[in-house]
Design a protein around this motif. Structure first.
Motif, PDB file in Angstrom:
ATOM      1  N   UNK A  39     -25.979  -2.792 -10.782  1.00  0.00           N
ATOM      2  CA  UNK A  39     -27.351  -3.294 -10.846  1.00  0.00           C
ATOM      3  C   UNK A  39     -27.408  -4.793 -10.543  1.00  0.00           C
ATOM      4  N   UNK A  40     -26.490  -5.531 -11.173  1.00  0.00           N
ATOM      5  CA  UNK A  40     -26.421  -6.975 -10.925  1.00  0.00           C
ATOM      6  C   UNK A  40     -25.992  -7.259  -9.492  1.00  0.00           C
ATOM      7  N   UNK A  41     -25.007  -6.475  -9.061  1.00  0.00           N
ATOM      8  CA  UNK A  41     -24.503  -6.672  -7.697  1.00  0.00           C
ATOM      9  C   UNK A  41     -25.636  -6.502  -6.692  1.00  0.00           C
ATOM     10  N   UNK A  42     -26.500  -5.521  -6.943  1.00  0.00           N
ATOM     11  CA  UNK A  42     -27.645  -5.292  -6.053  1.00  0.00           C
ATOM     12  C   UNK A  42     -28.565  -6.505  -6.007  1.00  0.00           C
ATOM     13  N   UNK A  43     -28.806  -7.065  -7.192  1.00  0.00           N
ATOM     14  CA  UNK A  43     -29.672  -8.250  -7.255  1.00  0.00           C
ATOM     15  C   UNK A  43     -29.074  -9.393  -6.438  1.00  0.00           C
ATOM     16  N   UNK A  44     -27.764  -9.547  -6.590  1.00  0.00           N
ATOM     17  CA  UNK A  44     -27.088 -10.620  -5.851  1.00  0.00           C
ATOM     18  C   UNK A  44     -27.228 -10.395  -4.346  1.00  0.00           C
ATOM     19  N   UNK A  45     -26.948  -9.170  -3.911  1.00  0.00           N
ATOM     20  CA  UNK A  45     -27.013  -8.888  -2.472  1.00  0.00           C
ATOM     21  C   UNK A  45     -28.416  -9.127  -1.928  1.00  0.00           C
ATOM     22  N   UNK A  46     -29.387  -8.772  -2.749  1.00  0.00           N
ATOM     23  CA  UNK A  46     -30.773  -8.992  -2.369  1.00  0.00           C
ATOM     24  C   UNK A  46     -31.034 -10.491  -2.164  1.00  0.00           C
ATOM     25  N   UNK A  47     -30.584 -11.277  -3.153  1.00  0.00           N
ATOM     26  CA  UNK A  47     -30.799 -12.733  -3.076  1.00  0.00           C
ATOM     27  C   UNK A  47     -30.071 -13.324  -1.870  1.00  0.00           C
ATOM     28  N   UNK A  48     -28.882 -12.812  -1.603  1.00  0.00           N
ATOM     29  CA  UNK A  48     -28.116 -13.273  -0.435  1.00  0.00           C
ATOM     30  C   UNK A  48     -28.920 -13.032   0.840  1.00  0.00           C
ATOM     31  N   UNK A  49     -29.484 -11.825   0.956  1.00  0.00           N
ATOM     32  CA  UNK A  49     -30.266 -11.499   2.153  1.00  0.00           C
ATOM     33  C   UNK A  49     -31.506 -12.374   2.255  1.00  0.00           C
ATOM     34  N   UNK A  50     -32.191 -12.521   1.105  1.00  0.00           N
ATOM     35  CA  UNK A  50     -33.440 -13.300   1.103  1.00  0.00           C
ATOM     36  C   UNK A  50     -33.208 -14.743   1.555  1.00  0.00           C
ATOM     37  N   UNK A  51     -32.131 -15.325   1.043  1.00  0.00           N
ATOM     38  CA  UNK A  51     -31.884 -16.747   1.307  1.00  0.00           C
ATOM     39  C   UNK A  51     -31.117 -16.980   2.610  1.00  0.00           C
ATOM     40  N   UNK A  52     -30.608 -15.906   3.166  1.00  0.00           N
ATOM     41  CA  UNK A  52     -29.787 -16.098   4.363  1.00  0.00           C
ATOM     42  C   UNK A  52     -28.506 -16.834   4.040  1.00  0.00           C
ATOM     43  N   UNK A  53     -27.978 -16.534   2.862  1.00  0.00           N
ATOM     44  CA  UNK A  53     -26.760 -17.217   2.407  1.00  0.00           C
ATOM     45  C   UNK A  53     -25.534 -16.772   3.209  1.00  0.00           C
ATOM     46  N   UNK A  54     -24.781 -17.723   3.666  1.00  0.00           N
ATOM     47  CA  UNK A  54     -23.502 -17.414   4.321  1.00  0.00           C
ATOM     48  C   UNK A  54     -22.387 -17.955   3.433  1.00  0.00           C
ATOM     49  N   UNK A  55     -21.644 -17.058   2.801  1.00  0.00           N
ATOM     50  CA  UNK A  55     -20.603 -17.556   1.901  1.00  0.00           C
ATOM     51  C   UNK A  55     -19.546 -18.344   2.669  1.00  0.00           C
ATOM     52  N   UNK A  56     -18.995 -19.318   2.008  1.00  0.00           N
ATOM     53  CA  UNK A  56     -17.957 -20.133   2.640  1.00  0.00           C
ATOM     54  C   UNK A  56     -16.804 -19.288   3.154  1.00  0.00           C
ATOM     55  N   UNK A  57     -16.458 -18.264   2.338  1.00  0.00           N
ATOM     56  CA  UNK A  57     -15.271 -17.509   2.732  1.00  0.00           C
ATOM     57  C   UNK A  57     -15.532 -16.717   4.000  1.00  0.00           C
TER      58      UNK A  57
END
Lengths: 347, 347
Positions: free
Chosen positions: A40-58
């Motif tokens: 459930x938390x992981x889903x929220x994170x993935x959602x936020x990643x998509x919304x913000x267009x986050x590109x992780x450093x790794x």
């Protein structure tokens, strides 16, 4: 913290955590594929990643590590020239230090001459390196075309000589120093010393650095006759040859601006041979301020300082930024560093 | 023509044609996969190829071209050292000329120091080059192990320092000069001039060349006290430091044998500073005979000549022979070149 990032800002891990309403550690675990996060938390994170267009450093990192972690340096000169002129050593030192700090291998592709550039092109397009740093281009050099076909990110040392190098389709990111301004300052210094017959030993005029320095000489001294300009080639021997011709054509000359320190050293030797005292009879100014050259000439050389090692570092940094996905567009596409006159005994 | 070839001869295309009873052109078409050969004839050719153990040239070539046509040069020194010491430029020139003649790209892997050797190892084992030339090894260097694991054909410049480098499982092909014999000749020359207090400035003693030259010094001068041997490191600054210490310990010394020209130059500068005349007070002999160093010292340097460029050429040639399938076993596994004393004004 939960605001939409501006275009200039890259969204951070913290922004994702705030948007998802979870801890930084949780975001990190999800993004890096670690265990122990509820779906459930992981889903929220993935959602936020998509919304913000986050590109992780790794991700940027893995983009890198899937590549070769190697950058080619191509110097469009024979290896004989490369090792005879400390300019290249200094620029390579700057490049090497920057690449080493990023654990990227410096791969120097040596050539005997431009006949070998096709082979260099094959190596560059063969999937052995992630990008190329190219310096000492000559005007009719096939290398830029070869490199363009190889499709590698490239940064040039010194402004390329083709038209539109600064803008448009054929623009290319480069690092250079203010060759024209530096030359102007050198010649104005000689004028300020009361010198009236000021000669110029040019560099290799199929290179933009030499052309720009000649332009700076002309800016400062519009009325110098053509017999006071002699073509050199940035080498010690070229400086000697040019100095001899200048003295033959104009025995009364009282100053020389040489396009680099090496050719200024050659000029100094000829002036000594011909019994001219420096600076009393003839004042001499060089260009580069290379430690092992300018300080050890007799007398020590007044010269235009450019930070060669820093230029190498900047070239490497620009290329690594491109490679990491930040793109050359993220920073200025080219950099021109200032120069400074260093006054020693020769002028 | 139809005889069985001896073991030493490689069967030729002509031999296959004769055995199969077809033309040379037909064999060529079958071997190279060209069209227009009846299946019956093609079968005969393939049969003859098998019988004779024929290996077509193009197979040897494609073995090569499936590779990278590139050879790495690894110098186990920081790039700062590499560019400050003309020794490396000369050796690279020899290597570069030989590789260029075979249209093979020279890939110089620069390092800041030995911390970077793991990264060099990754590049070497990453399928980017066909072999490696390695020089300036130090005794405890991890590089040889890293390179061995990379599984690349390798030729060393200078005898590696580990035991059994000359024979057995850990033997490695290398090119070197007769360091010990050359040093012996240099010191005997000084003895022949009547010098009695002969000092030695060593090279970096974690390199076999320095150890061998020290051994040569001892061969010729069994009774030199320990205070007449001072450790240097093959650099100009190291030569200066060692010379100062030697003069402090033994002000009456009348000759110096330095392990290379660069450190001899440093010694000359200190002797001048201390008011010693060369060769009258102190005779000096170097090692290398590097053009830009030995001839331009004041006074010009008597030195032991080694053909550095030729050593580079030989290293490249040995590696290319290995790569072409002829194998290092086809020639001598290592080569030690002779040296010669070159007498100039310093001794």
């Amino acid at each position: 913290m939960t605001e939409e990032p501006s275009a200039a800002q890259r969204p951070t891990l913290e922004a994702v955590a705030a948007r998802a309403g979870v801890s930084r550690a949780t975001v990190s675990r999800v993004v890096n594929g670690g265990p122990g996060v509820r779906e459930e938390l992981a889903d929220k994170v993935r959602h936020a990643v998509d919304e913000l267009g986050y590109v992780p450093n790794h991700a940027a990192r893995s983009l890198v590590t899937r590549r070769h972690d190697a950058i080619a340096v191509v110097i469009a000169e024979s290896e004989t020239r490369v090792f005879a002129d400390p300019f290249f050593a200094l620029q390579l030192r700057g490049i090497s230090r920057e690449l080493t700090a990023h654990d990227v291998q410096l791969v120097l592709l040596l050539t005997e001459g431009r006949d070998d550039h096709e082979r260099v092109g094959r190596y560059l397009s063969g999937g052995h390196v992630d990008g190329a740093l190219v310096f000492s281009l000559h005007l009719d050099d096939p290398l830029p075309g070869i490199i363009r076909r190889a499709g590698l990110p490239t940064v040039f040392g010194g402004r390329p000589g083709w038209q539109d190098a600064d803008a448009g389709e054929r623009s290319a990111p480069y690092v250079d120093c203010d060759n024209r301004g530096g030359a102007r300052e050198a010649v104005r210094h000689l004028v300020g010393l009361g010198r009236r017959r000021i000669a110029h030993i040019t560099g290799a005029l199929d290179q933009t650095s030499a052309v720009d320095r000649l332009d700076g000489f002309r800016d400062a001294l519009a009325d110098a006759g053509p017999h006071l300009i002699e073509e050199g080639d940035f080498t010690f021997a070229g400086g000697e040859r040019a100095m001899r011709r200048l003295l033959d054509a104009e025995p009364e000359l009282d100053a020389v601006f040489a396009a680099n320190d090496l050719s200024a050293s050659g000029a100094l030797r000829v002036l000594r041979e011909r019994g001219r005292s420096v600076p009393d009879d003839v004042a001499v100014v060089g260009f580069d301020d290379m430690l092992l050259v300018a300080e050890q000439t007799e007398p020590p050389l007044t010269t235009v300082r450019q930070d060669i090692e820093e230029m190498g570092r900047l070239m490497a940094r620009m290329l690594l930024r491109d490679r990491s996905g930040e793109g050359l567009a993220a920073g200025p596409s080219s950099v021109v560093l200032p120069t400074a006159l260093v006054r020693r005994a020769s002028a």
